[in-house]
Write an enzyme that holds these catalytic residues in place. Structure first.
Site, PDB file in Angstrom:
ATOM      1  N   LYS A 189      -2.753   5.591   0.868  1.00 29.23           N
ATOM      2  CA  LYS A 189      -1.450   6.173   1.181  1.00 29.23           C
ATOM      3  C   LYS A 189      -0.849   6.864  -0.035  1.00 29.23           C
ATOM      4  O   LYS A 189      -0.420   8.017   0.046  1.00 29.23           O
ATOM      5  CB  LYS A 189      -0.497   5.076   1.661  1.00 29.23           C
ATOM      6  CG  LYS A 189      -1.092   4.142   2.690  1.00 29.23           C
ATOM      7  CD  LYS A 189      -1.506   4.828   3.981  1.00 29.23           C
ATOM      8  CE  LYS A 189      -2.067   3.824   4.972  1.00 29.23           C
ATOM      9  NZ  LYS A 189      -2.502   4.434   6.227  1.00 29.23           N
ATOM     10  N   ILE A 239       0.811  -1.231   0.000  1.00 33.43           N
ATOM     11  CA  ILE A 239       0.000   0.000   0.000  1.00 33.43           C
ATOM     12  C   ILE A 239       0.842   1.279   0.000  1.00 33.43           C
ATOM     13  O   ILE A 239       0.339   2.346  -0.343  1.00 33.43           O
ATOM     14  CB  ILE A 239      -1.009  -0.039   1.172  1.00 33.43           C
ATOM     15  CG1 ILE A 239      -2.180   0.906   0.903  1.00 33.43           C
ATOM     16  CG2 ILE A 239      -0.338   0.272   2.510  1.00 33.43           C
ATOM     17  CD1 ILE A 239      -3.403   0.631   1.737  1.00 33.43           C
TER      18      ILE A 239
END
Lengths: 514, 514
Positions: A353, A315
């Site tokens: 993110k 991520i």
């Protein structure tokens, strides 16, 4: 599973926390089985005499009671009270499994979150409030996205598509641009297939679905530690899959050593714990290592050899610092002449993110396992992404020129911020582990602790939270074995707030008393 | 739980389907325990002799093998194959619980959905395609929302809020306007409290969370049937809570009779099945009844008396036809001098039906039970609503003038469409139960069936799907006891498509052969 067993299994300091956790669970369960409290009956004149006799008689009767008549599902005390007084709204017990979810209390995650929501810093409204370094958010480039949005204007939504029910596993249009986007984020050397994707409302349900699909309750994944504290919530709470930390120490720069991985696997297997996979994050959260080809190849060899799954949380793929390249597990799998069984490999991704839009809840499961994808597609009904958000993200990711600029600029800002934070902390005597990616520093406050214990770490953490006004993540909540490490998420605040935080840090470090 | 037990428990035709379902589950599990197939070893000259000896010897050895060495988690055959040939990507088995989720196959829900996605009607591109009456969508007033959106323009999103992590249980701003909105939709006679709400990505996870929180696996809710087919997926798949149909027949206009409810409860309790609650939908899906004060009061009395939960799905609250008023369970609870324990009552709501934005995934759990709310708030991390969507909905619901107009106009259009569909079907000899709310007609094709059996109903359903080009929901998939009833969702198509559908119906009814 008994506490002793876990003590034996882990054979080190981590067992204590696991035992704590299990004790809490068992306390909840046992308190649900208590007989009706006797106070109240014990008032008045004969209180003392009754107080002696009743417990004895009760105990005797309970002992005599045949086991088969004991309720399978013990009722808590308040149900009895309800029978006495219908008018009072006494709340009936919830299920044991839900009780177990809410019984996990008072972790730093909750305490910190509560403090932030009640006393968050605001330069005007609450200048003495607590500054947020505890949540891994990326607010450094939201201005770019906001500008893009304003130009995009009212081409927003096609309600003919967005209004109705669509495939819960995600819109084809979004999967298609996501495949291209993820391919480019993951180094541009691999090609992803939209049909191998299932979208979920954030990466959290992706992790939950993987746990549910790859393991039965009580089975486990190995996780190099320190690891992201949220894994516990995502994987253990409802799916009841255990996470077994594989300790990495500062001596090896918190890198996983194959020997420890192997010995942990063997120790667990000997004890009868079924290990279903290894879960890693790359770039690793919280320590900020970016795994290279050798490390990934070694992990892949280990898991393929053991015929267990490899779950890779990528991520933070586009959050590597400027000078470091990211290598996706996909790239290792694509190595010519490799004979990996790819169906043991599963990637967790999301836009939270890399794009800084955690609130949008766009998570991605990427897998080569057909049945996992099928199960995930069905379970996506429990965690589907809003079509309005999907359309928005499709437009955003389709604007390749903008995205290319954004990713470049975002990495530049992350790197700049990281360097600034490290330099400022250095000035006041706080070192941190060299980080290669992610939105956090892994700072070393071991020298500040009065003694190297978890209790001291918690004491320091609470002091920083309540007295200094800095919300960090304590290392032990990430299962770090060495007390005194803290995660500092540096991308949550603006430059002005950062300066306030440095002043607070400086003031604290001047005498380091907590 | 044995199949025989379920046969006894239900003692009627519904047992067959439950038994089918359980048989499928047990087949999956038992197939996972098979020994390596012997074919292949049996080729060649001595095939026949070996074919006789090997199974006998194997069986003997397996019998001798001590029980404690039998694997707790039986491995399926393909794992063995993998050992023989590493290069072939043989997919390892998924967990038994995920296998159970994907083993529920070939229900009308999937068959119909597949046909719609592959062969959906389009007046230009696929004029012979299948027309959608099987999904309960409301597309009648999307033009109004689209117009509102276009005026709203680029005031869209505040990324400072929407980008970061927020309370997974929903934005305070949205809960606040939702409380007002739900209050007005639910008759304007009750006041809702935002702090008693948890928002989830659609009503599906609300139902799952309630099942998880109020019952352990194997425990059950009673559900007046016919009931919404999706309840099975929402509640049984992952939470493994059973749903026990309480049959309502056409003789009583599909209204629940207290006697049947009581006798079902007693029969189940005698058999050792723990009943944790009653789940109803109001307006009821699929039959379209709107429950009045008397019916709700009776249900409330029953559940309070038994100390079980009452789960009321009010997702069609604003879809009652013009001449009928909706009564929320909240209103009954608020009756002066009532002494209900409100913590046994839980409301399921969402914007999917009343606003026609199912794709937005905005579901609401409204409860008076503190621990349920706490558990749900925690589990909301698995199914959070996109903040982008929450901001959009906050703006929309805050525009009270628009919403008031929308709700009025939407009900007018639903009622008009309902009357038109009923009238047109009447003309060609299709009757339907009088409906008071919802987005569907409950049509009676019993006279078309060659014989009153489930098989005939399925045959007719498939004929309508594949030959006539009409996708309906067969009554038996809603646990209707009388074969021949179908749910027709009338708000999914435009007027032109509706006319094409009527022509198809007419043509079919002219000879009624299937």
């Amino acid at each position: 599973m008994s506490l002793q067993l876990f003590d034996e299994l882990l054979g080190d300091s981590r067992a204590e926390s696991l035992a704590d956790h299990l004790t809490k669970k068992s306390k909840v369960l046992s308190s649900m089985g208590l007989v009706v409290p006797l106070q109240g009956m014990l008032g008045g004149r004969y209180g003392l005499a009754l107080g002696c006799i009743i417990p004895l008689v009760s105990f005797y009767l309970i002992q005599l009671r045949p086991r088969k008549f004991l309720p399978l599902d013990p009722k808590p005390a308040q149900v009895k009270s309800l029978e006495k007084n219908e008018a009072v709204e006494v709340q009936p017990p919830i299920s044991a499994r839900a009780m177990s979810v809410i019984s996990i209390q008072e972790t730093p995650y909750y305490i910190g979150g509560k403090e932030m929501s009640e006393n968050g810093y605001d330069s005007v409204l609450n200048p003495t409030g607590c500054i947020e370094f505890g949540t891994s958010e990326n607010k450094l480039s939201l201005d770019l996205l906001q500008e893009w949005l304003s130009k995009w204007g009212d081409n927003l939504l096609d309600l003919n598509e967005a209004g109705g029910y669509v495939d819960f596993s995600g819109l084809k249009s979004l999967k298609s641009v996501l495949a291209r986007f993820m391919g480019s984020v993951m180094g541009g050397r691999v090609e992803l297939e939209p049909s191998q994707m299932v979208l979920t409302a954030g990466a959290t349900p992706t992790l939950e679905i993987l746990a549910f699909s790859l393991a039965q309750p009580g089975e486990a994944f190995l996780v190099p530690s320190p690891y992201y504290a949220g894994f516990d919530r995502d994987i253990k709470w409802r799916s009841q899959v255990e996470l077994i930390p594989v300790p990495c120490s500062s001596d090896t720069d918190f890198k996983l050593t194959p020997d420890v991985l192997e010995s942990t696997f063997r120790r667990m297997s000997r004890k009868g714990i079924k290990i279903r996979g290894v879960l890693i994050s790359n770039p690793s959260n919280p320590v900020g290592n970016v795994l290279d080809r050798a490390a990934l190849t070694s992990l892949l060899a280990f898991t393929q050899d053991k015929k267990i799954h490899l779950l890779v949380d990528e991520i933070y793929a586009a959050c590597t610092h400027e000078e470091y390249a990211f290598t996706s597990i996909t790239e290792i799998l694509d190595t010519p002449k490799s004979h990996y069984n790819r169906s043991y490999v599963h990637i967790i991704y999301g836009l939270s993110k890399d794009l800084g839009i955690a609130g949008f809840r766009v998570g991605v499961l990427y897998s080569w396992h057909k049945q996992v994808l099928e199960a995930a597609s069905r379970m996506a009904r429990y965690c589907a992404v809003s079509t309005a958000t999907q359309q928005l993200c499709t437009s955003l990711l389709s604007d390749e020129q903008f995205m290319s600029m954004f990713l470049f600029e975002n990495r530049r800002r992350i790197t700049k911020r990281y360097r600034k934070v490290v330099a400022e902390l250095n000035k006041i005597g706080i070192q941190s582990k060299n980080s290669m990616g992610g939105l956090f520093c892994w700072i070393d406050l071991r020298h500040v602790l009065a003694s190297p214990s978890k209790d001291e770490e918690m004491k320091l953490w609470k002091h920083l939270l309540y007295k200094v006004g800095l919300h960090l993540t304590p290392g032990t909540s990430c299962w770090c074995e060495e007390p005194g490490w803290f995660r500092l998420c540096f991308a949550t605040v603006d430059n002005e707030t950062l300066m306030v935080a440095f002043l607070r840090f400086q003031k604290f470090m001047q005498n380091s008393v907590y």
